[in-house]
Scaffold this motif. Structure first.
Motif, PDB file in Angstrom:
ATOM      1  N   VAL A  34       0.764  -1.065   0.093  1.00 31.54           N
ATOM      2  CA  VAL A  34       0.161   0.037  -0.354  1.00 31.54           C
ATOM      3  C   VAL A  34       1.025   1.355   0.093  1.00 31.54           C
ATOM      4  CG1 VAL A  34      -2.179   0.983   1.075  1.00 31.54           C
ATOM      5  CG2 VAL A  34      -1.672  -1.271   1.690  1.00 31.54           C
ATOM      6  N   VAL A  35       0.581   2.223  -0.924  1.00 33.33           N
ATOM      7  CA  VAL A  35       1.489   3.382  -0.848  1.00 33.33           C
ATOM      8  C   VAL A  35       1.073   4.144  -0.681  1.00 33.33           C
ATOM      9  CG1 VAL A  35       2.730   4.614  -2.869  1.00 33.33           C
ATOM     10  CG2 VAL A  35       2.457   2.338  -3.026  1.00 33.33           C
ATOM     11  N   TRP A  36       1.334   5.150   0.606  1.00 29.34           N
ATOM     12  CA  TRP A  36       0.603   6.298   0.041  1.00 29.34           C
ATOM     13  C   TRP A  36       1.718   7.853  -0.225  1.00 29.34           C
ATOM     14  CZ3 TRP A  36      -1.651   6.632   6.065  1.00 29.34           C
ATOM     15  CH2 TRP A  36      -2.975   6.229   6.189  1.00 29.34           C
ATOM     16  N   THR A  37       1.021   8.644  -1.175  1.00 32.59           N
ATOM     17  CA  THR A  37       1.968  10.094  -1.508  1.00 32.59           C
ATOM     18  C   THR A  37       1.221  11.487  -0.072  1.00 32.59           C
ATOM     19  OG1 THR A  37      -0.360  10.782  -2.333  1.00 32.59           O
ATOM     20  CG2 THR A  37       1.088   8.986  -3.854  1.00 32.59           C
ATOM     21  N   TYR A  38       2.182  11.914  -0.333  1.00 35.31           N
ATOM     22  CA  TYR A  38       2.162  12.822   0.392  1.00 35.31           C
ATOM     23  C   TYR A  38       0.616  14.177   0.501  1.00 35.31           C
ATOM     24  CZ  TYR A  38       7.421  12.429   2.107  1.00 35.31           C
ATOM     25  OH  TYR A  38       8.902  12.679   2.438  1.00 35.31           O
ATOM     26  N   HIS A  39       0.146  13.693  -1.113  1.00 30.60           N
ATOM     27  CA  HIS A  39      -0.881  14.270  -0.316  1.00 30.60           C
ATOM     28  C   HIS A  39      -2.225  13.431   0.258  1.00 30.60           C
ATOM     29  CE1 HIS A  39      -5.293  14.593  -2.306  1.00 30.60           C
ATOM     30  NE2 HIS A  39      -5.708  16.056  -2.416  1.00 30.60           N
ATOM     31  N   ASP A  40      -2.166  12.234  -0.249  1.00 28.53           N
ATOM     32  CA  ASP A  40      -2.352  11.291   0.748  1.00 28.53           C
ATOM     33  C   ASP A  40      -2.649  11.277   2.509  1.00 28.53           C
ATOM     34  OD1 ASP A  40      -4.031   9.697  -1.504  1.00 28.53           O
ATOM     35  OD2 ASP A  40      -2.276   7.855  -0.953  1.00 28.53           O
ATOM     36  N   LEU A  41      -1.428  11.640   2.851  1.00 31.17           N
ATOM     37  CA  LEU A  41      -1.353  11.749   4.026  1.00 31.17           C
ATOM     38  C   LEU A  41      -2.164  12.973   4.176  1.00 31.17           C
ATOM     39  CD1 LEU A  41       0.258  10.418   7.069  1.00 31.17           C
ATOM     40  CD2 LEU A  41       2.407  11.317   5.652  1.00 31.17           C
ATOM     41  N   LEU A  42      -1.387  14.240   3.871  1.00 32.05           N
ATOM     42  CA  LEU A  42      -1.893  15.273   4.548  1.00 32.05           C
ATOM     43  C   LEU A  42      -3.936  14.790   4.886  1.00 32.05           C
ATOM     44  CD1 LEU A  42      -2.005  17.869   4.697  1.00 32.05           C
ATOM     45  CD2 LEU A  42      -1.888  18.698   2.646  1.00 32.05           C
ATOM     46  N   GLN A  43      -4.141  14.351   3.131  1.00 32.17           N
ATOM     47  CA  GLN A  43      -6.182  14.123   3.553  1.00 32.17           C
ATOM     48  C   GLN A  43      -6.734  13.158   4.557  1.00 32.17           C
ATOM     49  OE1 GLN A  43      -7.747  16.106   1.606  1.00 32.17           O
ATOM     50  NE2 GLN A  43      -6.140  17.118   1.192  1.00 32.17           N
ATOM     51  N   ARG A  44      -5.673  12.621   5.062  1.00 30.58           N
ATOM     52  CA  ARG A  44      -6.004  11.371   5.733  1.00 30.58           C
ATOM     53  C   ARG A  44      -6.024  12.214   7.582  1.00 30.58           C
ATOM     54  NH1 ARG A  44      -6.331   6.342   3.996  1.00 30.58           N
ATOM     55  NH2 ARG A  44      -6.069   5.927   2.440  1.00 30.58           N
ATOM     56  N   SER A  45      -4.594  12.632   7.658  1.00 33.12           N
ATOM     57  CA  SER A  45      -4.019  13.524   8.883  1.00 33.12           C
ATOM     58  C   SER A  45      -5.986  14.275   9.441  1.00 33.12           C
ATOM     59  CB  SER A  45      -2.551  14.286   8.684  1.00 33.12           C
ATOM     60  OG  SER A  45      -1.685  13.445   7.950  1.00 33.12           O
ATOM     61  N   LEU A  46      -5.969  15.333   7.584  1.00 30.32           N
ATOM     62  CA  LEU A  46      -7.101  16.332   8.220  1.00 30.32           C
ATOM     63  C   LEU A  46      -8.131  15.722   8.681  1.00 30.32           C
ATOM     64  CD1 LEU A  46      -6.206  18.713   5.332  1.00 30.32           C
ATOM     65  CD2 LEU A  46      -5.610  18.745   7.575  1.00 30.32           C
ATOM     66  N   ALA A  47      -8.824  13.816   8.099  1.00 33.68           N
ATOM     67  CA  ALA A  47      -9.696  13.573   8.657  1.00 33.68           C
ATOM     68  C   ALA A  47      -9.645  13.646  10.288  1.00 33.68           C
ATOM     69  CB  ALA A  47     -10.377  12.716   7.154  1.00 33.68           C
ATOM     70  N   VAL A  48      -8.865  12.706  10.543  1.00 28.49           N
ATOM     71  CA  VAL A  48      -8.302  12.446  11.785  1.00 28.49           C
ATOM     72  C   VAL A  48      -8.398  13.294  12.453  1.00 28.49           C
ATOM     73  CG1 VAL A  48      -7.083  11.155  13.274  1.00 28.49           C
ATOM     74  CG2 VAL A  48      -7.310  10.189  11.341  1.00 28.49           C
ATOM     75  N   ALA A  49      -8.073  14.660  12.061  1.00 31.16           N
ATOM     76  CA  ALA A  49      -8.081  16.077  12.854  1.00 31.16           C
ATOM     77  C   ALA A  49      -9.252  16.468  13.129  1.00 31.16           C
ATOM     78  CB  ALA A  49      -7.119  16.795  12.280  1.00 31.16           C
ATOM     79  N   GLY A  50      -9.537  16.136  12.354  1.00 32.46           N
ATOM     80  CA  GLY A  50     -11.576  16.713  12.035  1.00 32.46           C
ATOM     81  C   GLY A  50     -12.408  15.851  12.975  1.00 32.46           C
TER      82      GLY A  50
END
Length: 73
Positions: A34-50
């Motif tokens: 499974v691969v995550w890009t920096y964009h993926d990581l940012l989007q997932r981080s923002l979802a968790v933070a929300g």
């Protein structure tokens, strides 16, 4: 450009290199990846933070338990 926090660094990397791979996880230890890009990581981080922001008050402590894998990051 200097950064002072991991959050700032993530925003910078997601802006400058959104499709660059930042994490690669081998689910079976060899081939199933499974691969995550920096964009993926940012989007997932923002979802968790929300989610956290909607459930706890500022400065509350939280404990996040998760199985091994990219979702843990």
């Amino acid at each position: 450009m200097s950064v002072n926090t991991l959050t700032e660094l993530l925003y910078q990397r997601a802006e400058s290199s959104p499709e660059r791979v930042c994490y690669r996880y081998l689910k079976d230890g060899a081939n199933d990846e499974v691969v995550w890009t920096y964009h993926d990581l940012l989007q997932r981080s923002l979802a968790v933070a929300g989610q956290l922001e909607s459930q706890v008050r500022p400065k509350d402590r939280v404990l996040i338990c998760h199985n091994p894998g990219l979702d843990y990051i």
